[in-house]
Motif scaffolding. Structure first.
Motif, PDB file in Angstrom:
ATOM      1  N   GLY A  21      69.040 -57.552 151.171  1.00 61.25           N
ATOM      2  CA  GLY A  21      67.819 -57.399 151.971  1.00 61.25           C
ATOM      3  C   GLY A  21      68.029 -57.362 153.472  1.00 61.25           C
ATOM      4  N   ASP A  48      66.318 -57.169 142.061  1.00 59.67           N
ATOM      5  CA  ASP A  48      64.974 -57.611 142.490  1.00 59.67           C
ATOM      6  C   ASP A  48      63.892 -56.610 142.111  1.00 59.67           C
ATOM      7  OD1 ASP A  48      66.600 -59.288 143.919  1.00 59.67           O
ATOM      8  OD2 ASP A  48      65.783 -58.809 145.890  1.00 59.67           O
ATOM      9  N   VAL A  57      59.061 -50.606 142.094  1.00 62.43           N
ATOM     10  CA  VAL A  57      59.292 -51.126 143.445  1.00 62.43           C
ATOM     11  C   VAL A  57      60.742 -51.602 143.522  1.00 62.43           C
ATOM     12  CG1 VAL A  57      58.552 -52.817 145.171  1.00 62.43           C
ATOM     13  CG2 VAL A  57      56.874 -51.814 143.604  1.00 62.43           C
ATOM     14  N   PRO A  59      62.830 -53.392 146.225  1.00 63.26           N
ATOM     15  CA  PRO A  59      62.798 -53.993 147.562  1.00 63.26           C
ATOM     16  C   PRO A  59      64.085 -53.827 148.360  1.00 63.26           C
ATOM     17  CG  PRO A  59      61.732 -55.437 145.995  1.00 63.26           C
ATOM     18  CD  PRO A  59      62.369 -54.335 145.198  1.00 63.26           C
ATOM     19  N   ASP A  60      65.236 -53.989 147.742  1.00 66.13           N
ATOM     20  CA  ASP A  60      66.463 -53.921 148.545  1.00 66.13           C
ATOM     21  C   ASP A  60      66.824 -52.480 148.899  1.00 66.13           C
ATOM     22  OD1 ASP A  60      66.527 -56.625 148.622  1.00 66.13           O
ATOM     23  OD2 ASP A  60      68.327 -56.889 147.408  1.00 66.13           O
ATOM     24  N   ASP A  62      64.664 -50.225 149.414  1.00 69.10           N
ATOM     25  CA  ASP A  62      63.713 -49.858 150.469  1.00 69.10           C
ATOM     26  C   ASP A  62      64.065 -50.542 151.781  1.00 69.10           C
ATOM     27  OD1 ASP A  62      62.481 -48.222 148.682  1.00 69.10           O
ATOM     28  OD2 ASP A  62      60.905 -49.640 148.152  1.00 69.10           O
ATOM     29  N   TRP A  78      60.759 -57.486 155.658  1.00 73.29           N
ATOM     30  CA  TRP A  78      60.637 -56.530 154.556  1.00 73.29           C
ATOM     31  C   TRP A  78      59.496 -55.565 154.868  1.00 73.29           C
ATOM     32  CZ3 TRP A  78      55.841 -56.806 152.147  1.00 73.29           C
ATOM     33  CH2 TRP A  78      55.145 -58.023 152.280  1.00 73.29           C
ATOM     34  N   TRP A 100      49.444 -60.139 143.564  1.00 76.23           N
ATOM     35  CA  TRP A 100      50.132 -61.217 144.307  1.00 76.23           C
ATOM     36  C   TRP A 100      51.296 -60.644 145.101  1.00 76.23           C
ATOM     37  CZ3 TRP A 100      55.208 -61.501 142.720  1.00 76.23           C
ATOM     38  CH2 TRP A 100      55.509 -61.006 141.435  1.00 76.23           C
ATOM     39  N   PHE A 101      51.768 -59.454 144.734  1.00 77.07           N
ATOM     40  CA  PHE A 101      52.875 -58.817 145.435  1.00 77.07           C
ATOM     41  C   PHE A 101      52.283 -57.884 146.483  1.00 77.07           C
ATOM     42  CE2 PHE A 101      56.943 -56.283 145.432  1.00 77.07           C
ATOM     43  CZ  PHE A 101      57.771 -57.361 145.724  1.00 77.07           C
ATOM     44  N   GLY A 102      52.590 -58.133 147.751  1.00 77.22           N
ATOM     45  CA  GLY A 102      51.954 -57.385 148.831  1.00 77.22           C
ATOM     46  C   GLY A 102      52.602 -56.037 149.083  1.00 77.22           C
ATOM     47  N   LEU A 103      51.972 -54.983 148.621  1.00 76.21           N
ATOM     48  CA  LEU A 103      52.510 -53.636 148.878  1.00 76.21           C
ATOM     49  C   LEU A 103      51.743 -53.014 150.038  1.00 76.21           C
ATOM     50  CD1 LEU A 103      52.984 -52.269 145.245  1.00 76.21           C
ATOM     51  CD2 LEU A 103      54.669 -53.349 146.740  1.00 76.21           C
ATOM     52  N   ASP A 107      54.302 -48.235 152.485  1.00 72.71           N
ATOM     53  CA  ASP A 107      55.301 -48.566 151.479  1.00 72.71           C
ATOM     54  C   ASP A 107      54.879 -48.030 150.102  1.00 72.71           C
ATOM     55  OD1 ASP A 107      57.674 -49.887 150.709  1.00 72.71           O
ATOM     56  OD2 ASP A 107      56.578 -51.700 150.138  1.00 72.71           O
ATOM     57  N   PHE A 167      62.745 -62.776 139.611  1.00 68.75           N
ATOM     58  CA  PHE A 167      63.067 -63.209 140.965  1.00 68.75           C
ATOM     59  C   PHE A 167      61.840 -63.155 141.890  1.00 68.75           C
ATOM     60  CE2 PHE A 167      64.079 -62.030 145.316  1.00 68.75           C
ATOM     61  CZ  PHE A 167      64.834 -63.114 145.706  1.00 68.75           C
ATOM     62  N   GLN A 168      61.061 -62.075 141.797  1.00 66.63           N
ATOM     63  CA  GLN A 168      59.902 -61.937 142.694  1.00 66.63           C
ATOM     64  C   GLN A 168      58.804 -62.940 142.352  1.00 66.63           C
ATOM     65  OE1 GLN A 168      60.299 -60.276 145.297  1.00 66.63           O
ATOM     66  NE2 GLN A 168      61.730 -58.631 144.851  1.00 66.63           N
ATOM     67  N   TRP A 171      60.030 -66.111 144.066  1.00 66.44           N
ATOM     68  CA  TRP A 171      60.061 -66.118 145.529  1.00 66.44           C
ATOM     69  C   TRP A 171      58.692 -65.821 146.136  1.00 66.44           C
ATOM     70  CZ3 TRP A 171      62.261 -68.224 149.291  1.00 66.44           C
ATOM     71  CH2 TRP A 171      62.270 -67.683 150.576  1.00 66.44           C
ATOM     72  N   VAL A 172      58.022 -64.787 145.657  1.00 66.92           N
ATOM     73  CA  VAL A 172      56.769 -64.352 146.280  1.00 66.92           C
ATOM     74  C   VAL A 172      55.563 -65.039 145.613  1.00 66.92           C
ATOM     75  CG1 VAL A 172      55.291 -62.371 146.795  1.00 66.92           C
ATOM     76  CG2 VAL A 172      57.784 -62.153 146.978  1.00 66.92           C
TER      77      VAL A 172
HETATM   78  N1  FO1 Z   1      58.108 -60.737 150.237  1.00 68.75           N
HETATM   79  C1  FO1 Z   1      57.132 -61.659 150.347  1.00 68.75           C
HETATM   80  O1  FO1 Z   1      57.417 -62.780 150.771  1.00 68.75           O
HETATM   81  N2  FO1 Z   1      55.836 -61.369 149.967  1.00 68.75           N
HETATM   82  C2  FO1 Z   1      55.472 -60.161 149.503  1.00 68.75           C
HETATM   83  O2  FO1 Z   1      54.292 -59.938 149.169  1.00 68.75           O
HETATM   84  C3  FO1 Z   1      56.488 -59.149 149.419  1.00 68.75           C
HETATM   85  C4  FO1 Z   1      56.196 -57.861 148.998  1.00 68.75           C
HETATM   86  C5  FO1 Z   1      57.207 -56.884 149.035  1.00 68.75           C
HETATM   87  C6  FO1 Z   1      56.904 -55.557 148.744  1.00 68.75           C
HETATM   88  C7  FO1 Z   1      57.872 -54.577 148.813  1.00 68.75           C
HETATM   89  C8  FO1 Z   1      59.179 -54.939 149.187  1.00 68.75           C
HETATM   90  O3  FO1 Z   1      60.114 -53.980 149.282  1.00 68.75           O
HETATM   91  C9  FO1 Z   1      59.503 -56.250 149.476  1.00 68.75           C
HETATM   92  C10 FO1 Z   1      58.516 -57.241 149.409  1.00 68.75           C
HETATM   93  N3  FO1 Z   1      58.822 -58.559 149.721  1.00 68.75           N
HETATM   94  C11 FO1 Z   1      57.820 -59.489 149.786  1.00 68.75           C
HETATM   95  C12 FO1 Z   1      60.212 -58.964 150.023  1.00 68.75           C
HETATM   96  C13 FO1 Z   1      61.001 -59.319 148.736  1.00 68.75           C
HETATM   97  O4  FO1 Z   1      60.311 -60.217 147.935  1.00 68.75           O
HETATM   98  C14 FO1 Z   1      62.323 -60.063 148.958  1.00 68.75           C
HETATM   99  O5  FO1 Z   1      62.457 -60.590 150.220  1.00 68.75           O
HETATM  100  C15 FO1 Z   1      63.503 -59.227 148.573  1.00 68.75           C
HETATM  101  O6  FO1 Z   1      63.417 -58.838 147.235  1.00 68.75           O
HETATM  102  C16 FO1 Z   1      64.823 -59.983 148.795  1.00 68.75           C
HETATM  103  O7  FO1 Z   1      65.739 -59.081 149.231  1.00 68.75           O
END
Ligand code: FO1
Length: 329
Positions: A21, A48, A57, A59-60, A62, A78, A100-103, A107, A167-168, A171-172
């Motif tokens: 990340g 992730d 999705v 995340p890494d 992206d 992120w 709960w996952f913020g898109l 993005d 994992f999400q 963490w999230v």
């Molecule tokens: N991290 C959060 O803390 N809250 C979120 O709602 C969140 C959404 C999200 C959406 C797309 C993306 O690419 C990453 C996002 N992340 C979010 C970061 C992610 O959870 C982690 O930090 C990584 O997966 C760790 O590398």
């Protein structure tokens, strides 16, 4: 220093980097200033990845793409800068299960585009290349695998009840509040490295571990069959940057995951965790006292200011990493 000036970009070095990340994003911005971006291959964690609202999705992938493109949100770490979250707000109002996952709205376009390509039969590698091309990224960005590998955590909640979480979710959704007992990478044993991954790890002049979470970001990549062997075979020109500075990660949850894997939360502890894979290790000045402990394991150590306050600092750090890998740029 080679025959060329320090700040030129003509040293013919090919570099492969293992990435997760935000730490990776910052570091890679420096690496492509030290080495021409066309000569950099980034192998990215996909453990992730998650399906949200029917979308793939990543995340890494992206993060790496947005950081290299200069459109990442530096403060949040992120997603994209200048982002809005109107669609997520509406999905929350609708009571959508994944809200709960913020898109972010920008993005979301990436996830819609990637999912559309995959539904039409493209691989994750192909979708990743298409997205990187839209952002004008010259480095090659590769997912570690085109097959699904999922990082899951066995945890204990506040009441001591065992839970098994993506994992999400850990963490999230749950804010990293649970006590982590174990981490696993479901599907990794059956996964094949994506096209180009093993070739770049074998053929690059240097391989660098970005300062990424050793368990959640680098762990899944190392779990893909063939990756560890490819690194161990050319160990002397593999180097990494410690993501732990002064006994804590600069960001994220590595301090909560490392103990679950039996790894000390220190620059030396992470070097030991990568034992057999590293020829060089970069640690921060604050951890200078640990250098001797790492060197006795046959690993070259460079001590530097590793805090990437800007792209210039990241470039200096990348040059230190390349030098300790034996491939100065
Ligand atoms: N991290 C959060 O803390 N809250 C979120 O709602 C969140 C959404 C999200 C959406 C797309 C993306 O690419 C990453 C996002 N992340 C979010 C970061 C992610 O959870 C982690 O930090 C990584 O997966 C760790 O590398």
């Amino acid at each position: 220093m080679g025959p060329f000036a320090h700040d030129d970009k003509i040293t013919p070095v090919h570099v492969a980097a293992l990435a997760g990340g935000v730490g990776a994003g910052k570091f890679l911005r420096g690496l492509v200033r030290a080495v021409p971006a066309e000569r950099v291959t980034v192998v990215v964690n996909t453990g992730d990845d998650i399906r949200v609202h029917g979308l793939h999705v990543a995340p890494d992938l992206d993060s790496v793409t947005y950081w290299l493109a200069g459109v990442a949100d530096r403060d949040r770490g992120w997603g994209r800068s200048g982002e809005t979250f109107r669609a997520t707000g509406e999905l929350r109002a609708l009571g959508a299960a994944g809200a709960w996952f913020g898109l972010g709205d920008l993005d979301l376009a990436t996830h819609l585009f990637r999912t559309g390509l995959i539904d039409q039969g493209a691989t994750l590698s192909e979708a990743t290349a298409a997205i990187a091309s839209r952002f004008g990224i010259l480095a090659r960005v590769l997912p570690m695998s085109d097959e699904t590998v999922t990082t899951r955590l066995g945890v204990l909640d506040e009441a001591g009840r065992p839970l098994d979480l993506h994992f999400q979710e850990y963490w999230v959704r749950r804010g990293g509040r649970d006590r982590v007992k174990n981490v696993r990478f479901d599907g990794a044993d059956r996964a094949r490295a994506a096209p180009g991954v093993l070739e770049s790890l074998a053929g690059a002049d240097a391989v660098l571990f970005c300062p990424s979470n050793p368990i959640a970001s680098i762990g899944p990549i190392l779990a893909v069959p063939g990756v560890r062997d490819a690194l161990a075979r050319r160990r002397t020109s593999v180097a990494g940057v410690s993501p732990i500075v002064g006994g804590a990660p600069l960001r994220g949850m590595a301090d909560r995951l490392l103990p679950a894997a039996g790894v000390e939360v220190s620059a030396a502890g992470v070097a030991e965790h990568y034992e057999g894979l590293l020829g060089g290790w970069v640690i921060d000045e604050r951890d200078a006292a640990m250098a001797a402990r790492i060197r006795v394991r046959g690993v070259r150590v460079a001590v530097t200011d590793s805090i990437m306050v800007d792209d210039g600092a990241a470039e200096r750090l990348a040059r230190v990493a390349l030098r300790v890998a034996g491939a100065p740029a």
